[in-house]
Design a protein around this motif. Structure first.
Motif, short mmCIF file in Angstrom:
data_model
loop_
_atom_site.label_atom_id
_atom_site.label_comp_id
_atom_site.label_asym_id
_atom_site.label_seq_id
_atom_site.Cartn_x
_atom_site.Cartn_y
_atom_site.Cartn_z
N PRO A 14 0.70 -1.23 -0.07
CA PRO A 14 0.04 -0.08 0.15
C PRO A 14 0.76 1.28 0.02
CG PRO A 14 -0.69 -1.33 1.81
CD PRO A 14 0.51 -2.12 1.15
N GLU A 15 0.49 2.11 -0.81
CA GLU A 15 1.18 3.61 -0.77
C GLU A 15 1.29 4.26 0.26
OE1 GLU A 15 2.86 3.20 -3.69
OE2 GLU A 15 2.56 5.28 -3.72
N SER A 16 0.20 3.84 1.29
CA SER A 16 0.22 4.84 2.46
C SER A 16 1.57 4.43 3.43
CB SER A 16 -0.73 4.36 3.61
OG SER A 16 -0.93 2.56 3.76
N LEU A 17 2.26 3.21 3.07
CA LEU A 17 3.60 3.14 3.74
C LEU A 17 4.48 3.60 3.27
CD1 LEU A 17 3.58 -0.91 4.27
CD2 LEU A 17 4.06 0.67 5.90
N ARG A 18 4.56 4.12 2.06
CA ARG A 18 5.56 4.79 1.32
C ARG A 18 5.46 6.23 1.72
NH1 ARG A 18 7.98 4.28 -3.72
NH2 ARG A 18 6.48 2.56 -4.28
N GLU A 19 4.25 6.59 1.88
CA GLU A 19 3.91 8.15 1.98
C GLU A 19 4.40 8.27 3.63
OE1 GLU A 19 -0.07 8.12 1.31
OE2 GLU A 19 0.06 8.07 -0.88
N ALA A 20 4.10 7.38 4.41
CA ALA A 20 4.40 7.59 5.54
C ALA A 20 5.86 7.79 5.91
CB ALA A 20 3.90 6.50 6.71
N ALA A 21 6.78 6.76 5.07
CA ALA A 21 7.99 6.85 5.41
C ALA A 21 8.88 8.27 4.79
CB ALA A 21 8.73 5.64 4.81
N LEU A 22 8.18 8.45 3.60
CA LEU A 22 8.61 9.81 3.05
C LEU A 22 8.42 10.87 4.11
CD1 LEU A 22 7.63 9.41 -0.72
CD2 LEU A 22 9.94 9.45 0.37
N GLY A 23 7.18 10.80 4.59
CA GLY A 23 6.85 11.87 5.57
C GLY A 23 7.80 12.03 6.62
N LEU A 24 8.40 10.84 6.96
CA LEU A 24 9.66 10.83 8.23
C LEU A 24 10.67 11.37 7.68
CD1 LEU A 24 8.35 7.64 9.89
CD2 LEU A 24 8.31 9.83 10.77
N GLY A 25 10.81 11.86 6.23
CA GLY A 25 12.18 12.25 5.86
C GLY A 25 13.27 11.22 5.10
N LEU A 26 12.78 10.02 4.95
CA LEU A 26 13.84 9.09 4.46
C LEU A 26 14.02 9.58 2.90
CD1 LEU A 26 12.62 5.90 5.93
CD2 LEU A 26 14.86 6.95 6.26
#
Lengths: 329, 364, 281
Positions: free
Chosen positions: C164-176
């Motif tokens: 799910p994209e939500s995982l990607r978005e969360a990780a990106l949101g954390l600055g990775l």
């Protein structure tokens, strides 16, 4: 160059080199994209190299027989006259037959394992289905000769001949060996591929979708049909194409049971011959440049058939629906 | 990272694999070795015919017991494969049932010798439950069966030679080889000799366009079919019939006698045919009362001029051993030994093997 | 209303039973093959099988020790060539694969999965063996690696897409950075499924005979390193199975059994490894 920055330049200045060569904001992304692209290009390169080698190898046969190679039924190494029509028919027919058997069963297994089976049963049954993939091709061939063909000859084919004998598919001498045996063995061999990948695909579907459908009052099957399958469609088609690929290229096992006679017949009881089989059977012993060239051309034709079937499969998927791509909802 | 540690493990394993395995202790020779070699390890590779594989693997094993530093690796990838590999110089010697044709020989980078190494027979195996004795088949009958003209087991032509057999009124299920094979070449060579019509219409070769029947893969495929399907007939190497206890037909030879495929009958065929200068010749349908008509040589292919003197010498000595001591293993494995007249000619040829100016066999 | 519900319920039960039936049907040939392999092969399994070199026919006590080691070597090489390139190619397709280049890669992978193993063998033969003028385990590994490539690539792609994209978005949101997100988050989540695809590919190549005949050849003795021809279980199975001798047939079935067990072992250990890293699902 693109002026869209993912990170504002006020926060972190981008290296000039990066700006010049791409959209990435850091070196890691830059290298990552190119490194993976390189390996992806390797896939194309490997295929292109194989195709080039096949074309090069079949040059002599191509120039001598031209298009007649595809329409001619005569394969006579003594007189150096070659035609591949029976093999093309055999390959396509056996692979499609295998898909007819394997796809419903594999999907059934995949749905069973991902949706319906109780937790304690999933592990063992899934494991057993994957075990089918671990059996070497030659062992399937031997089993086919000693177990499958006799069973077909004594039980299945007489039954089919009696009940459905009015159809041209079930007429003719019943020997056990033939198109039906070939189709069944191929189906057995591609089932683990299709079912395992399908099962993983189905498992990856977020349960929220399934639960949503169930919450709206759907029966379990309806939930699968309406919520899960469309989401997983691309993955399921990918699994089937992998299975089809395996069926087209399978050599050893099918050679041992399909009867290896280059004739075209509608009957499932009749012997047949596939392109991969003729290459495997005759390559080691072939001598003479035209003979080898003809075999290389058969390989090239198989390649072309694979390409065409892949295009057809993709078109089918594209036509049936333009649902949002899975994972990108 | 997940990937990193596994990468390290992978590298370690690669290093371990590269260092090599400990070779298993080779059983010590139980008698003093006739040839004491220098301790340098020599490995030779060979590829070719499937037919002599059991015999060659016995030779290799025995020779290695006597000469532990010489390791020979022979794989049966088919006669055609053998010819191709020796021509491409990826192996040190080749093996073939059917001799090389002229245009094939021209493609080789050097002169290749054919060395007849052993003799085998193609037998006609059958599965007819009602027949208890041995079936007798005349050449015309065999041709007609394979041409599809004789369709039933109780055909008068078969009955003519088998008066006391209870032949049933069932269809004959004919089986042939689909894969290219020396067995087919030998069998069709015989059929072509006894029937001009067969030679013209179907032809002779490793793969032919069979008028009728079902194709099976390999000797074992034909054997499997004959064994499991009643009323089937097929042609196979002698070893397959005898190991699987399949009845073998007696064939009428050129002199008019019905002969079973025994080792003596195979040797008789070899005795009856003069071997020419090139050292290859067809043994099928030979003259003689005791001759079995579908017999053939199997050849080794060696370059006259070996590039590597050490390897060339080792190979020459091995082949010499095979043609002398090695012949005693033939009978148990269903092959016939090379007759002494032929052996004399082969010895002369082997002595011609050289590397550069140096002869490889100096009175071994 | 009620009859419509009854109809839906009946359909549901019917389809569910059909799925169970499908699972049973799929298992029937497996049981039959396993029965055959075990009943005919168990007689040949003894200590000699795992420790001795092959002996010619007529001598007892031969084994396939070199073939077992050879198969492990070849599978290892195949994984070395096939897994990193396949997984990373699949990652490319999932992340950046909507371009024309990506479409070509995907298409190539699908077509390549249909190339018969013997053609791949002949191809690698002309590429590696003719150049080096000898057969080698290395060439065999390359051939098997090429066979693995399409399966691993496509499975990786399909399974990465399903995360799910939500995982990607969360990780990106954390600055990775994006590459870290893909490798550490998305790939890791999809890892068990990818492991299945990889294991399927490994299982298939572990049992392949045709490509090895012209690349790794075979060897009645031990082969050292990667540059010599090497024995392998599938080639030995084939050679023994097509011979006339009953005792070689038994060894062939025994080897088939050992090969099956070997693949099972690889399968199970890979699953455990992946599970220990990314947590059970």
């Amino acid at each position: 160059m693109s002026v869209v920055h993912e990170v504002s330049p006020l926060i972190r200045p981008r290296s000039k080199i990066l700006t010049r060569f791409g959209r990435e904001v850091n070196w890691g992304d830059f290298v990552f994209r190119r490194a993976t692209a390189l390996l992806a290009a390797l896939v194309i390169a490997a295929l292109a190299a194989m195709a080039a080698a096949m074309v090069h190898g079949s040059a002599e046969s191509l120039s001598k027989f031209g298009l007649g190679f595809i329409s001619s039924r005569v394969w006579d190494p003594v007189r150096d006259v070659y035609g591949a029509l029976p093999f093309i028919y055999g390959t396509i027919a056996s692979s499609l037959l295998a898909l007819c058997f394997a796809v419903p069963i594999s999907l059934g297994v995949a749905i069973f394992l991902s949706e319906l089976a109780p937790a304690w049963l999933r592990g063992p049954v899934g494991f057993l289905v994957e075990l089918l993939a671990a059996v070497p091709s030659v062992v399937y061939g031997l089993w086919g000769i000693f177990a499958l063909a006799p069973w077909l000859r004594t039980t299945v084919e007489p039954f089919l001949g009696r009940t459905l004998g009015f159809l041209p598919f079930f007429q003719g001498q019943q020997r056990g060996f033939g198109m039906l045996a070939g189709g069944i063995i191929l189906a057995i061999m591609i089932t683990p591929t299709i079912s395992s990948v399908s099962r993983e695909v189905l498992r990856a579907v977020p349960s929220a979708l399934r639960e949503g459908a169930l919450g709206l009052g759907a029966t379990p099957w309806e939930a699968v049909r309406v919520a899960v399958l469309p989401y997983a469609r691309s993955g399921l088609v990918g699994a089937t194409i992998l299975g089809l690929g395996r069926a087209l290229g399978e050599t050893m096992a099918i050679t041992m049971v399909i009867g290896n006679r280059s004739e075209i017949s509608a009957s499932l009881f009749a012997p047949s011959y596939t392109m991969a089989s003729v290459i495997a059977n005759e390559f080691s012993e072939a001598t003479g440049s035209l003979y080898l060239s003809a075999l290389a051309e058969v390989g090239l034709l198989l390649f072309v058939v694979t390409v065409l079937l892949n295009i057809v499969a993709r078109l089918l998927v594209w036509r049936v629906g333009r649902l949002p791509q899975s994972g990108r909802l | 990272m997940f990937a990193r540690r596994n990468l390290l493990v992978g590298l370690l394993l690669t290093l371990v694999a590269c260092k090599g395995n400990q070779p298993a202790p080779v059983p010590a020779a139980s008698e003093p070795a006739p040839e004491v070699k220098k301790d340098e390890a020599i490995s030779l590779t060979g590829a070719g015919a499937t037919f002599p594989y059991p015999l060659y693997s016995k030779w290799i094993s025995e020779y290695n017991k006597q000469n532990p530093n010489v390791k020979i690796n022979y794989q049966s990838i088919g006669s055609g494969g053998g010819i191709r590999q020796i021509t491409a110089n990826t192996v040190d010697f080749g093996a073939t049932d059917a001799p090389m044709k002229e245009d094939e020989a021209k493609q080789a980078p050097g002169k290749l010798f054919h060395i007849p190494a052993t003799i085998g027979a193609v037998v006609v195996a059958y599965n007819v439950p009602e027949v208890t004795g041995t079936l007798r088949l005349a050449p015309e009958v065999l041709v007609d069966i394979y041409a599809g003209k004789i369709k039933k087991w109780n055909d008068p032509k078969i009955k003519a030679d088998n008066a006391d057999a209870k032949l049933p009124a069932k269809d004959i299920s004919v089986v042939y080889r689909t894969d290219g094979s020396g067995t087919t070449a030998v069998f069709t060579d015989y059929l072509g000799k006894v029937s001009a019509e067969w030679k013209e219409k179907v032809g002779v070769g490793k793969v032919v366009n069979w008028p009728t029947g079902l194709g099976a893969k390999g000797n074992e495929g034909v054997t499997g079919q004959v064994k499991t399907t009643p009323y089937t007939i097929g042609y196979i190497e002698r070893a397959y019939a005898s190991q699987n206890k399949l009845p073998m037909a007696e064939l009428k030879n050129k002199s008019g006698k019905f002969v079973a495929p025994s080792i003596e009958a195979m040797s008789a065929a070899a005795d009856a045919v003069e071997v020419p200068e090139e050292l290859f010749v067809s043994l099928s349908n030979a003259d003689g009362e005791a001759v079995y008509p579908i017999t053939s040589y199997s050849y080794l292919l060696v370059y006259e001029n070996a590039k590597d003197a050490t390897k060339g010498e080792a190979l020459a000595k091995y082949i010499w051993w095979g043609l002398h001591e090695g012949q005693k293993f033939s009978k148990d494995l269903d092959y016939a030994p090379i007759p002494s007249k032929v052996l004399a000619k082969v010895e002369v040829r082997l002595k011609e093997l050289r590397s550069g100016d140096k002869k490889l066999l100096s009175g071994a | 209303m009620r009859s419509s519900y009854a109809r839906r319920k009946i359909t549901d039960i019917f389809v569910r039973s059909a799925c169970v039936a499908a699972a049973l049907v799929a298992l029937v040939p497996l049981v039959s093959v396993l029965y055959y392999v075990t009943s005919r092969g168990i007689g040949g399994i003894n200590l000699d099988f795992f420790t001795e070199l092959p002996k010619p026919v007529g001598e007892s006590g031969g084994g396939m020790a070199n073939a077992i080691v050879g198969s492990l070597k070849l599978v290892f090489l195949a994984c070395l060539f096939g897994i990193p390139s396949g997984v990373l190619a699949g990652v490319y397709l999932a992340e950046f694969g909507e371009s024309r280049f990506g479409k070509w890669v995907r298409f190539s992978a699908d077509v390549m999965s249909g190339v018969p193993s013997i053609t791949v063998g002949i191809f690698v033969y002309s590429l590696v063996v003719l150049e080096t003028k000898h057969f080698s385990a290395f060439a065999g590994g390359v051939a098997l690696g090429v066979l693995m490539l399409p399966t691993v690539t496509r499975t990786t792609e399909e399974l990465l897409r399903l995360v799910p994209e939500s995982l990607r978005e969360a990780a990106l949101g954390l600055g990775l950075p994006k590459w870290r997100v893909t490798l550490r988050v998305m790939l890791r989540t999809a890892a068990p499924g990818i492991a299945t695809g990889v294991m399927l590919a490994v299982a298939r190549v572990a049992g392949e005979t045709a490509p090895l005949l012209f690349t790794a050849f075979s060897n009645p003795f031990w082969s050292s390193g990667l540059n010599e021809p090497t024995a392998s279980l599938p080639v030995n199975i084939y050679n023994y199975a097509v011979s006339p001798y009953e005792e070689w047939h038994r060894q062939a079935w025994a080897a088939a059994l050992v090969l099956l067990l070997l693949v099972l072992l690889l399968n199970v250990s890979a699953r455990l490894l992946v599970r220990s890293r990314v947590g059970a699902r």
